[in-house]
Design an enzyme around this catalytic site. Structure first.
Site, PDB file in Angstrom:
ATOM      1  N   ASP A   1       6.182   2.329 -31.456  1.00 18.82           N
ATOM      2  CA  ASP A   1       6.248   3.065 -32.737  1.00 18.82           C
ATOM      3  C   ASP A   1       6.250   2.109 -33.923  1.00 18.82           C
ATOM      4  O   ASP A   1       6.054   2.544 -35.065  1.00 18.82           O
ATOM      5  CB  ASP A   1       7.516   3.927 -32.794  1.00 18.82           C
ATOM      6  CG  ASP A   1       7.382   5.212 -31.976  1.00 18.82           C
ATOM      7  OD1 ASP A   1       8.388   5.921 -31.812  1.00 18.82           O
ATOM      8  OD2 ASP A   1       6.264   5.473 -31.485  1.00 18.82           O
TER       9      ASP A   1
ATOM     10  N   ASP B   1      -6.546  15.254 -20.150  1.00 19.41           N
ATOM     11  CA  ASP B   1      -7.376  16.478 -20.206  1.00 19.41           C
ATOM     12  C   ASP B   1      -8.666  16.262 -20.998  1.00 19.41           C
ATOM     13  O   ASP B   1      -9.009  17.038 -21.889  1.00 19.41           O
ATOM     14  CB  ASP B   1      -6.581  17.625 -20.825  1.00 19.41           C
ATOM     15  CG  ASP B   1      -5.187  17.727 -20.237  1.00 19.41           C
ATOM     16  OD1 ASP B   1      -4.249  18.025 -21.009  1.00 19.41           O
ATOM     17  OD2 ASP B   1      -5.031  17.468 -19.044  1.00 19.41           O
TER      18      ASP B   1
ATOM     19  N   ASN C   1       3.462  30.903  -8.752  1.00 18.04           N
ATOM     20  CA  ASN C   1       2.163  30.232  -8.615  1.00 18.04           C
ATOM     21  C   ASN C   1       1.399  30.211  -9.933  1.00 18.04           C
ATOM     22  O   ASN C   1       1.127  31.275 -10.507  1.00 18.04           O
ATOM     23  CB  ASN C   1       1.305  30.960  -7.569  1.00 18.04           C
ATOM     24  CG  ASN C   1       1.810  30.743  -6.159  1.00 18.04           C
ATOM     25  OD1 ASN C   1       2.549  29.786  -5.890  1.00 18.04           O
ATOM     26  ND2 ASN C   1       1.447  31.642  -5.248  1.00 18.04           N
TER      27      ASN C   1
ATOM     28  N   GLU D   1      -5.115  24.748 -12.085  1.00 17.48           N
ATOM     29  CA  GLU D   1      -5.357  24.770 -13.539  1.00 17.48           C
ATOM     30  C   GLU D   1      -6.624  23.995 -13.868  1.00 17.48           C
ATOM     31  O   GLU D   1      -7.313  23.505 -12.965  1.00 17.48           O
ATOM     32  CB  GLU D   1      -4.160  24.165 -14.276  1.00 17.48           C
ATOM     33  CG  GLU D   1      -3.894  22.721 -13.917  1.00 17.48           C
ATOM     34  CD  GLU D   1      -2.596  22.194 -14.507  1.00 17.48           C
ATOM     35  OE1 GLU D   1      -1.758  22.987 -14.990  1.00 17.48           O
ATOM     36  OE2 GLU D   1      -2.425  20.962 -14.526  1.00 17.48           O
TER      37      GLU D   1
ATOM     38  N   HIS E   1       7.061   4.438 -37.119  1.00 20.79           N
ATOM     39  CA  HIS E   1       6.846   5.870 -37.338  1.00 20.79           C
ATOM     40  C   HIS E   1       7.625   6.625 -36.267  1.00 20.79           C
ATOM     41  O   HIS E   1       7.828   6.129 -35.150  1.00 20.79           O
ATOM     42  CB  HIS E   1       5.365   6.228 -37.299  1.00 20.79           C
ATOM     43  CG  HIS E   1       4.731   6.139 -35.945  1.00 20.79           C
ATOM     44  ND1 HIS E   1       4.825   7.159 -35.011  1.00 20.79           N
ATOM     45  CD2 HIS E   1       4.022   5.163 -35.345  1.00 20.79           C
ATOM     46  CE1 HIS E   1       4.179   6.815 -33.916  1.00 20.79           C
ATOM     47  NE2 HIS E   1       3.693   5.605 -34.092  1.00 20.79           N
TER      48      HIS E   1
HETATM   49  O1  AHR Z   1      -1.767  18.042 -20.300  1.00 23.89           O
HETATM   50  C1  AHR Z   1      -1.251  19.241 -20.851  1.00 23.89           C
HETATM   51  C2  AHR Z   1      -1.356  20.367 -19.850  1.00 23.89           C
HETATM   52  O2  AHR Z   1      -0.722  19.979 -18.646  1.00 23.89           O
HETATM   53  C3  AHR Z   1      -2.787  20.720 -19.448  1.00 23.89           C
HETATM   54  O3  AHR Z   1      -3.400  21.643 -20.311  1.00 23.89           O
HETATM   55  C4  AHR Z   1      -2.598  21.334 -18.077  1.00 23.89           C
HETATM   56  O4  AHR Z   1      -3.754  21.192 -17.294  1.00 23.89           O
HETATM   57  C5  AHR Z   1      -1.389  20.579 -17.511  1.00 23.89           C
HETATM   58  O5  AHR Z   1      -0.504  21.475 -16.942  1.00 23.89           O
END
Ligand code: AHR
Length: 502
Positions: free
Chosen positions: A397, A51, A188, A225, A381
């Protein structure tokens, strides 16, 4: 070896030669010679790249990605390639249990609001242990530095429909501000728009403008989204992500504003096909959740997005950040082309002379710290907590970058690989991993002198840079900063002795 791999290897070899020439010819490595275009390859990170939001502002690139944790981060670099080596800085950490956790989808927008020109940092967050309480939130900067400091400004919601909401973004049409976000309606996950009275307040009811209706929007789950506005020659588009983010068929769709009331669904025409999608031949799967930025000279348009490098990649931290230039079709709509393959050299944005400081991430040395506490045990960690364990899964980790000390390059700092901005630090007597906040105090607490091992001089011990005589050791069964004196027992010395091994 197939043609693509041969092509990539040849192109990468040519990049390496170019880099060697550029670096030998240019005064500063990491910059191409005068007049030569910069070069870079994707990805911009090897972990935690989902993202992404990337902006070029006042001579610097700024990048933020989803952390999924309780803090928001941002990296900066004067060149796009330099973001690969940039260490993300802490922007904001949250302890309020209602919004502490699962921080997703960062976007920072420079907006003229009631308090003047400010950066507004939008993100999704919720409560610990569940994703059912995800909501959209915003921070406000104190000035016009994208790195802040920021203060929490509020939760953004439509009081008539106050429910699950994520992936907030901003659309400016004329002098009006609109809030874009994603929310569930039955089965949806759909896109909504709402008017705003200021950068942190919705001033009217939300309106659904897109729901997953085509097959390419309904793979895995029915999802729209990650909406992002894009304008060209007076035309406004909303580019969004479709299908379930954990599938290789996650892709970008496009809505075109047709000039009516933007708060009416009929004002947004959906393009019937995805405008950016998986490219198996290039090894790119599930490209999506994008942002846009321009080149330093303002002549080029670039898209930043995440993707997986295999068709089994999930919706997790293994998604990495990629960038590429795009152009426009004759009708003014964006032509994003095909996602470029990882490792494929691409010309840096116009006006950017940066070259890959780290062409292959593998060149960064990775180390583990084997402990004397018990056989084949390693420092590791678990989230931010530090312990010693024999079985470490995932092994990453217990793998770290050992870099010149943040407070003194003659010492070392120890940086996590899968918590990209986290350093091994002491806080009181506690030893933990924490994101750098860029302060001298943090740097001092995250810098260590490598000394001859307290229990075996062929091994090493890690002494706190700012607390002579206190070492990473064990106290009451947990890793701690412990004072070692001539009266310390052999066990205490062994608990503070490690081998640094590749
Ligand atoms: O990557 C986390 C979330 O996953 C994002 O905000 C969304 O776009 C997806 O559903």
């Amino acid at each position: 070896m197939n043609n693509r791999k041969l092509r990539n290897r040849f192109m990468l070899l040519s990049v390496v030669i170019l880099l060697m020439l550029a670096v030998t010819m240019s005064p500063i490595s990491g910059q191409s010679a005068d007049g030569q275009p910069g070069i870079l390859t994707n990805p911009l990170n090897i972990y935690g790249g989902a993202d992404p939001w990337l902006q070029y502002y006042d001579g610097t690139y700024y990048l933020a990605t989803t952390t999924g944790r309780s803090e928001l981060l941002m990296s900066k670099s004067e060149t796009l390639a330099g973001l690969k080596a940039a260490i993300p800085q802490l922007i904001y950490a949250e302890i309020d249990p209602s919004r502490c956790c699962n921080m997703w989808a960062p976007e920072f927008h420079l907006l003229a609001g009631p308090n003047g020109l400010r950066w507004y940092y939008y993100y999704s967050a919720g409560s610990s242990g569940t994703l059912d309480n995800q909501r959209t939130h915003v921070l406000e900067s104190a000035g016009i530095d994208p790195l802040g400091p920021y203060t929490y400004k509020g939760r953004i919601f439509d009081s008539t429909n106050d429910g699950w909401a994520i992936d907030s973004s901003i659309l400016t049409l004329g002098d009006a501000l609109y809030f874009l976000f994603s929310s569930w309606v039955g089965g949806n996950q759909s896109l909504f728009i709402a008017p705003m009275s200021d950068p942190w307040t919705i001033s009217g009811v939300r309106v659904l403008i897109s729901e997953p209706e085509y097959a390419w929007e309904r793979v895995g789950l029915n999802v729209n989204e990650g909406p992002v506005a894009l304008t060209n020659e007076g035309q406004t588009y909303i580019i969004y992500s479709a299908s379930y983010c954990a599938t290789p068929d996650y892709a970008l769709g496009m809505l075109t504003y047709n000039g009516g009331d933007p708060l009416q669904r009929t004002s947004w025409d959906k393009h019937p096909e995805p405008v950016f999608a998986r490219a198996d031949a290039e090894g790119v799967f599930g490209p999506g959740h994008n942002g846009f930025f321009q080149s330093p000279d303002g002549t080029e348009n670039w898209i930043v997005y995440h993707a997986n490098d295999n068709d089994e990649g999930g919706c997790d931290d293994r998604r990495t950040t990629r960038v590429q230039r795009f152009t426009w079709n004759a009708d003014g709509t964006p032509d994003f082309g095909t996602p470029v393959a990882l490792g494929e050299p691409i010309a840096a944005p116009a006006g950017d002379v940066g070259i890959d400081p780290v062409p292959e991430f593998a060149q960064l040395p990775v180390y583990r710290f084997r402990s004397m506490i018990y056989d084949d045990s390693y420092l590791r960690h678990t989230d931010v907590y530090v312990s010693v364990a024999v079985t470490v899964d995932p092994v990453v980790d217990s793998q770290f970058y050992v870099i010149p000390g943040l407070a003194d390059p003659a010492a070392v700092s120890i940086r996590s690989i899968n918590l990209p901005s986290y350093f091994l630090r002491h806080e009181g007597n506690s030893i933990l991993f924490a994101p750098s906040d860029g302060t001298e105090a943090f740097a001092a607490s995250a810098t260590w002198w490598r000394r001859d091992g307290l229990a075996n001089s062929d091994w090493i011990s890690l002494e706190a840079f700012d607390q002579p005589g206190r070492f990473i050791g064990k106290q009451f069964g947990i890793m701690a900063l412990v004072a070692i004196t001539e009266n310390s027992t052999q066990i205490m010395r062994e608990d503070a002795t490690f081998i640094q091994e590749p």
